[in-house]
Each structure stands twice: as C-alpha cells, then as structure tokens.
Design an enzyme around this catalytic site. Structure first.
Site, PDB file in Angstrom:
ATOM      1  CD  GLU A  40     -43.046  17.094 -12.113  1.00  0.00           C
ATOM      2  OE1 GLU A  40     -43.652  17.717 -13.887  1.00  0.00           O
ATOM      3  OE2 GLU A  40     -42.009  17.340 -12.242  1.00  0.00           O
ATOM      4  CG  ASP A  55     -33.478  19.107 -14.617  1.00  0.00           C
ATOM      5  OD1 ASP A  55     -33.950  17.556 -15.105  1.00  0.00           O
ATOM      6  OD2 ASP A  55     -33.456  20.324 -15.820  1.00  0.00           O
TER       7      ASP A  55
END
Length: 261
Positions: free
Chosen positions: A144, A57
């Site tokens: 998150e 990523d």
C-alpha cells in the site's frame, strides 16, 4: 453432564472439556466469532456474517491482548506485523507471536513494504526477524502507499516497477519459508498498479466501506479485512477484523495445506 457436554460441542464445534473453559483450543479448530464493531457497516452483497471463520491482525497499537480469551471469543487466526522496510521491527511482534501461538491461534507475519529500500534487503530483514515456526500461516507482503513515511511518502514507482519489486521479495521469502506468500493490498494500490493481472498469489484484501466484490471487481480473495473498529473481549481497544473466504471445513483444509510443516 451429558447435556452440558453436548451444548459445549454444539456451540463451539470443538472437543474441549467444559469444566473450566480454560483448556487450550487446538490450532485450526474453528470457533464462531463473538465480536462487536464500534462502527459497523451495512455491506451490500457480501457480508462478513456470511463467513463463519474470523480473525484479526495486530501490531504495536494493540498494547494488551489476552490471547486465550480472544481465542475463545472466535479469534481463529491473527496476522501480526513483523517488519517495515529494511530496518524496522514492530516492538510488539515477539510478544504477539508467542502469545498467539501458545493460545492455539493460527498466526502469520506480515511485512510493510517501502519503496526506498531494495526488495532483497527488505526480504532479508523479514527473514532475520520472523522464525520458521511449525504451523505458521504463509508470510504476507503488505503493499500500500505510505503517506506517513518521512523518507518514502512520495516514492510511487510505475506499476511495472512495483510488480517487479514485489516478485523479487516474494521469490526470496517463498524459497526461505517453503510457502507461497499472501499479498495484502488496498483498492487504490490494487487499481493503480494493475494487480488484477498479478496472478499466482492469494489475496488478503482491505475494504471497510464496500464489499470485496464492489471494491475489487472480479478478484478472488482468501481473507477480507472488513473493519478497523472491532471490539473483542480480551483485546484492549479497537482491532482490525478479518474473515476467511470459505466454510469451517475449508478453513481446516486450507490451513493444513498452507501451514508451515
């Protein structure tokens, strides 16, 4: 020439001419990872090496990526940071998106969620900045806690509120892209918001110190972010490393089923 051709197919598992090694590798064709790790972990139970399909990523922190070279070194897929909240666009997104696509890397975009902006506003911001591209992987909702935000660091709603906002964002995005999104999360966020009961979505799980089985007991996963200190020729600096949960054949099947038509 016959021996050379045989070795190319055996080692790479793909039909690419061997003359220059520079031909584009078709999207979805798995290539074994040739990665290193600046800080490797000796995982117990599940280990990244047991999974044959790997990727990365990337965001603005990856300032220089030779996507063709990275693809040849086993970057089969890339989740690319697109947006945050309701008004932040990652400055490297467009460059990464185009580069990955041109190199035959399966690409998907992710959104970093903020709890100080409505899910409807955030979903529309993502839609405004992420094109519906043929072959793209499902969009990702990154859930998150954000301790670094100057405005949202201390906003931590109750679990039922978190799940309600997630569902609202996910429904809008699925309707627009025609793909059920993937959820990315961390062990702390997962536990504190009771996501073990949040059913119906594939998970991309971050756990760089423990295996998924240890950090997320009983949870199924599609992608595992297992390192933040990966080293890959073609990528300047360290990069996050990820594994797909299945075999090479299962990767090809999954991508065919889940890619944007």
């Amino acid at each position: 020439m016959k021996i050379r051709a045989f070795l190319c197919i055996a080692l790479l598992g793909l039909l690419v001419a061997c003359g220059t090694g520079r031909e584009a590798i078709p999207i979805g064709t798995p290539v074994a990872p040739d990665f290193r790790d600046a800080n490797p972990v000796d995982f117990k139970g599940q280990r990244p090496a047991q999974y044959p399909v790997h990727g990365i990523d990337a965001a603005r922190f990856q300032t220089s990526i030779d996507w063709s070279q990275a693809r040849r070194n086993g970057v089969n897929f890339a989740f690319l940071k697109a947006t945050e909240g309701g008004d932040l666009l990652d400055p490297a997104f467009t460059t990464h998106w185009r580069g990955a696509g041109k190199a035959g890397v399966a690409r998907g975009a992710y959104h970093f969620y903020y709890f100080c902006t409505s899910p409807e506003v955030q979903a529309q911001w993502f839609i405004r900045n992420v094109p519906r591209s043929k072959g793209m992987m499902p969009p990702v909702l990154d859930m998150e806690w954000n301790p670094l935000s100057p405005t949202c660091a201390h906003r931590r709603p109750a679990a039922n509120v978190v799940q309600d906002e997630m569902r609202r964002w996910l429904r809008i995005i699925e309707a627009h892209y025609g793909q059920r999104p993937i959820i990315y999360t961390t062990p702390q966020f997962y536990a504190e918001n009771n996501l073990s009961g949040f059913n119906g979505y594939e998970y991309w799980l971050r756990t760089t110190a423990k295996s998924p089985g240890e950090a997320f007991p009983g949870e199924r996963w599609q992608f595992w972010q297992y390192s933040a200190t990966g080293l890959i020729d073609g990528i300047k600096g360290e990069v996050d490393l990820n594994a797909f949960s299945g075999t090479r054949a299962q990767w090809t099947t999954w991508l065919a089923a889940r890619a944007h038509k």
